[in-house]
Design an enzyme around this catalytic site. Structure first.
Site, mmCIF file in Angstrom:
data_model
loop_
_atom_site.group_PDB
_atom_site.id
_atom_site.type_symbol
_atom_site.label_atom_id
_atom_site.label_comp_id
_atom_site.label_asym_id
_atom_site.label_seq_id
_atom_site.Cartn_x
_atom_site.Cartn_y
_atom_site.Cartn_z
ATOM 1 N N CYS A 99 3.625 1.703 9.527
ATOM 2 C CA CYS A 99 3.867 3.029 8.951
ATOM 3 C C CYS A 99 4.586 3.912 9.966
ATOM 4 O O CYS A 99 4.085 4.138 11.063
ATOM 5 C CB CYS A 99 2.558 3.682 8.523
ATOM 6 S SG CYS A 99 2.806 5.269 7.714
ATOM 7 N N PRO A 158 0.838 -1.200 0.000
ATOM 8 C CA PRO A 158 0.000 0.000 0.000
ATOM 9 C C PRO A 158 0.874 1.251 0.000
ATOM 10 O O PRO A 158 1.844 1.335 0.758
ATOM 11 C CB PRO A 158 -0.799 -0.111 1.296
ATOM 12 C CG PRO A 158 -0.077 -1.097 2.130
ATOM 13 C CD PRO A 158 0.738 -1.958 1.220
ATOM 14 N N MET A 159 0.548 2.191 -0.866
ATOM 15 C CA MET A 159 1.329 3.429 -0.969
ATOM 16 C C MET A 159 0.367 4.611 -0.976
ATOM 17 O O MET A 159 -0.495 4.706 -1.858
ATOM 18 C CB MET A 159 2.147 3.427 -2.257
ATOM 19 C CG MET A 159 3.174 2.308 -2.328
ATOM 20 S SD MET A 159 3.990 2.212 -3.931
ATOM 21 C CE MET A 159 2.722 1.396 -4.917
ATOM 22 N N MET A 160 0.526 5.497 0.009
ATOM 23 C CA MET A 160 -0.329 6.680 0.084
ATOM 24 C C MET A 160 -0.179 7.513 -1.180
ATOM 25 O O MET A 160 0.926 7.683 -1.694
ATOM 26 C CB MET A 160 0.028 7.538 1.303
ATOM 27 C CG MET A 160 -0.352 6.904 2.628
ATOM 28 S SD MET A 160 -2.094 6.476 2.801
ATOM 29 C CE MET A 160 -2.845 8.076 2.848
ATOM 30 N N GLN A 187 -6.107 -1.976 3.398
ATOM 31 C CA GLN A 187 -5.274 -1.699 4.559
ATOM 32 C C GLN A 187 -5.977 -0.681 5.439
ATOM 33 O O GLN A 187 -6.293 0.421 4.996
ATOM 34 C CB GLN A 187 -3.894 -1.184 4.200
ATOM 35 C CG GLN A 187 -3.052 -1.077 5.477
ATOM 36 C CD GLN A 187 -1.662 -0.603 5.260
ATOM 37 O OE1 GLN A 187 -1.458 0.567 4.989
ATOM 38 N NE2 GLN A 187 -0.708 -1.511 5.391
#
Length: 133
Positions: free
Chosen positions: A112, A29-31, A82
């Site tokens: 994170c 997962p990547m913001m 997520q």
């Protein structure tokens, strides 16, 4: 002549073709990156990868535009949500909502390191409080 369903031939998927178990590779997962458009594009590249949403907080799901936040294309399966949050009851409610939306997996963000996430008492700071997780 039999028809071959490529989903059922993908390693790690159940006979339903949507369960995300034992996938050989995951796209983390990547913001501001793992939005529905990115996930759809990644799915065109490979079917053998578990794709994650961006981290979505429990408060965003419970008080925001849930359909917009959790919406995805069926072609994205297997897809994992997520979740970010620190309240076990809210996490449980949001996991049930994710299940209703058809997500293959729910992942709790406990890694994170961002200051913004840790100030909200979730992400990597949850590792200091393992009984909570």
């Amino acid at each position: 002549m039999s028809t071959v369903n490529p989903i059922n031939e993908t390693p790690g998927l159940s006979s339903s073709g949507t369960r995300a178990t034992k996938m050989p590779l995951s796209v983390a997962p990547m913001m501001d990156r793992s939005d529905r458009h990115y996930r759809f594009m990644m799915r065109q590249i490979t079917r053998s990868t578990l794709i994650y949403t961006e981290m979505i907080t429990t408060s965003a799901i419970e008080f925001g535009d849930t359909a917009f936040l959790l919406g995805y294309s069926p072609e994205e399966h297997p897809v994992a949500l997520q979740l970010g949050g620190e309240d076990p009851a809210a996490l449980r409610r949001c996991a049930r909502i994710a299940e209703d939306f058809g997500y293959d997996e729910v992942n709790l963000n406990v890694g994170c390191p961002s200051d913004r996430v840790q100030n909200a008492r979730f992400g990597a700071c949850l590792m200091k409080d393992p009984h909570r997780v």
